[in-house]
Design a protein around this motif. Structure first.
Motif: not given
Length: 139
Positions: A33-48, A106-115
């Motif tokens: 579920a975590v991986e699905l939410l992350l990737h559905a939100g546009g995140g490309t990271q792997r979960v560890a 979900a939050l990780a998928s929407q974070l802007d790392p430049a800020l």
């Protein structure tokens, strides 16, 4: 005999320093579920699983005796990995702890790392609630 006594002492002290908490949620049970939410939100990271890192704050008497409570696995995000604790027992309800895993994804998928961290989180929350309206009641 001395080793056996030492082992029993260690177990006894550790049970008092880090007691089992009801409602613990485990990443292994919610990874999909975590991986699905992350990737559905546009995140490309792997979960560890997050590695423990040094933390401050108050420790109980038993944590000081046991030498524990100095390092905790905290959620971490970088360009390749979303690292989450192997278990979460913040609430006594397992469903709420599982919801926390989903919120982090979900939050990780929407974070802007430049800020800066606080600004990135403040700006990501409305995007999360727009992208995943089902999370609004838990937020």
């Amino acid at each position: 005999m001395e080793e056996w006594v030492g082992l029993q002492w260690h177990r006894w002290v550790m049970r008092r320093a880090e007691p089992d908490r009801p409602g613990t949620a485990y990443l292994a049970d919610h990874r999909r579920a975590v991986e699905l939410l992350l990737h559905a939100g546009g995140g490309t990271q792997r979960v560890a699983v997050a590695a423990p890192m040094r933390v401050g704050g108050e420790r109980s008497f038993w944590q000081r005796v046991a030498g524990s409570g100095l390092r905790l696995p905290l959620p971490q995000l970088d360009a390749q990995v979303l690292a989450l604790p192997a278990q979460v027992a913040l609430c006594d309800d397992a469903a709420l702890n599982a919801d926390l895993y989903r919120w982090w994804a979900a939050l990780a998928s929407q974070l802007d790392p430049a800020l800066p961290w606080a600004q990135a989180n403040a700006e990501a929350i409305p995007r999360v609630l727009t992208r995943f309206p089902g999370l609004a009641p838990r937020w």
